[in-house]
Scaffold this motif. Structure first.
Motif: not given
Ligand code: ASN
Length: 347
Positions: A203-209
């Motif tokens: 759902t997010a447009d950024r990954p979890v980093v």
């Protein structure tokens, strides 16, 4: 339609190698490699970054972090990423990137070749072309390997052949797709892996980093008669041992000499270290509950079960989990989450 923007991150490997008298070694830059395959310009607008130029034999966990940082520095500027990499440790790097950059809505595709780009009979051109093709696909996401016409989840790859062009197989999980020349054929519409909170999807447009790994992880293959004092020899240098057991999960009672394995393994984990049980059998994974020679390890704190994960994914995931926390229960929780299709939920 405007072309997608793809960043090519070059790291070396056979694809970039030349024979200059001492055996193959990386010599060509990423820029030079793209000139061998001008057709990629029809697929995407390509930029190149050279993260390093090494045989992947020399890749270390600190290099995995460097590749991840190179991608994340430019994440917003591109629609996808292709990492050119040696094949020998590509499965480790793909697994490590799967844990360092999770739930990426943009594809991160690793590729390389068995023969150098400049060789007359190379597989490098098609692999480079098909990886860029896959990285521009609207349904592609997360970390994967595209090699020899198949696309494998980044946690499920294994280098299976040292010479043939179909070097990689997808272990205990179907390939994500096949690529027939310039056509992507998905083997199934994959439901995407669960997040740590149990929810699904991107759902997010950024990954979890993540940006930390603990490299003090040792993979130990059981052989008949192995002396269990190996555990005390490893203790000063390692925080985790990955034990490649026999069959579906057999650990011998005793080596030819030394104390019994159960004492050695229990005192390893009771000192705050981690043991991960896996199998040395290539396919179908581990179930410690089946035989008496495994059951004592099935539910002991600090002993994790590798289920049907690949050894490469277990190494990278253990380094990642220990990089985030030293709390054994938290390590266990992180390790047991399904990430980028790395383990089947049947355990
Ligand atoms: N085919 C290859 O790329 C093998 C090479 N030794 C490497 O892993 O860098």
């Amino acid at each position: 339609m405007t072309k997608k923007r793809i960043l090519l991150v070059a790291t070396g490997g056979t694809i970039a190698s030349k024979e200059e008298g001492n055996g193959l070694s990386p010599a060509l830059s990423g820029e030079e490699l793209t000139r061998y395959v001008p057709e990629v310009a029809d697929l995407a607008t390509l930029d190149v970054k050279q993260a390093m130029n090494i045989d992947s034999t020399n890749m270390r966990p600190s290099d995995w972090l460097r590749v991840a940082r190179t991608i994340m520095e430019s994440y917003d500027d591109y629609d996808g990423f292709v990492v050119l990499h040696g094949t020998d440790t590509m499965a480790y790097t793909a697994a490590a990137l799967s844990y360092l950059i999770q739930h990426s809505p943009k594809p991160i595709v690793l590729t390389g070749s068995q023969r150098p780009m400049a060789s007359a009979f190379t597989d490098a051109k098609l692999n480079l072309y098909q990886s860029v093709l896959y990285a521009t696909d609207d349904d592609a996401r997360d970390v994967s390997i595209a090699f020899g016409g198949i696309v494998i989840a980044g946690t499920r790859a294994r280098k299976q052949r040292t010479m043939s062009f179909n070097a990689f197989t997808s272990v205990n999980f179907p390939p994500l797709a096949y690529i027939r020349t310039d056509r992507i054929v998905r083997s199934a519409p994959f439901a995407h892996a669960r997040k740590a909170d149990g929810s699904r999807g991107h759902t997010a447009d950024r990954p979890v980093v993540y940006d930390k790994l603990d490299p003090r992880v040792f993979a130990l293959k059981l052989t008949p008669g192995l002396d269990s004092r190996i555990f005390s020899a490893l203790a000063p240098s390692y925080d985790a041992v990955i034990l490649e057991t026999f069959g579906i999960g057999g650990i011998p009672e005793q080596g030819e000499t030394g104390p019994c394995f159960q004492d050695a393994i229990y005192s390893w984990v009771d000192s705050g270290r981690i043991a991960v049980m896996t199998t040395q059998v290539p396919e179908e994974g581990l179930d410690l509950g089946v035989y008496e020679v495994g059951r004592a390890y099935a539910n002991h704190p600090g002993i994790l079960r590798g289920a049907d994960m690949t050894p490469e994914a277990i190494v990278a995931k253990t380094m990642w989990a220990l990089g985030q926390t030293r709390d054994v229960a938290e390590v266990e929780h992180l390790f047991n989450c399904e990430i980028n299709h790395d383990r089947s939920p049947f355990e």
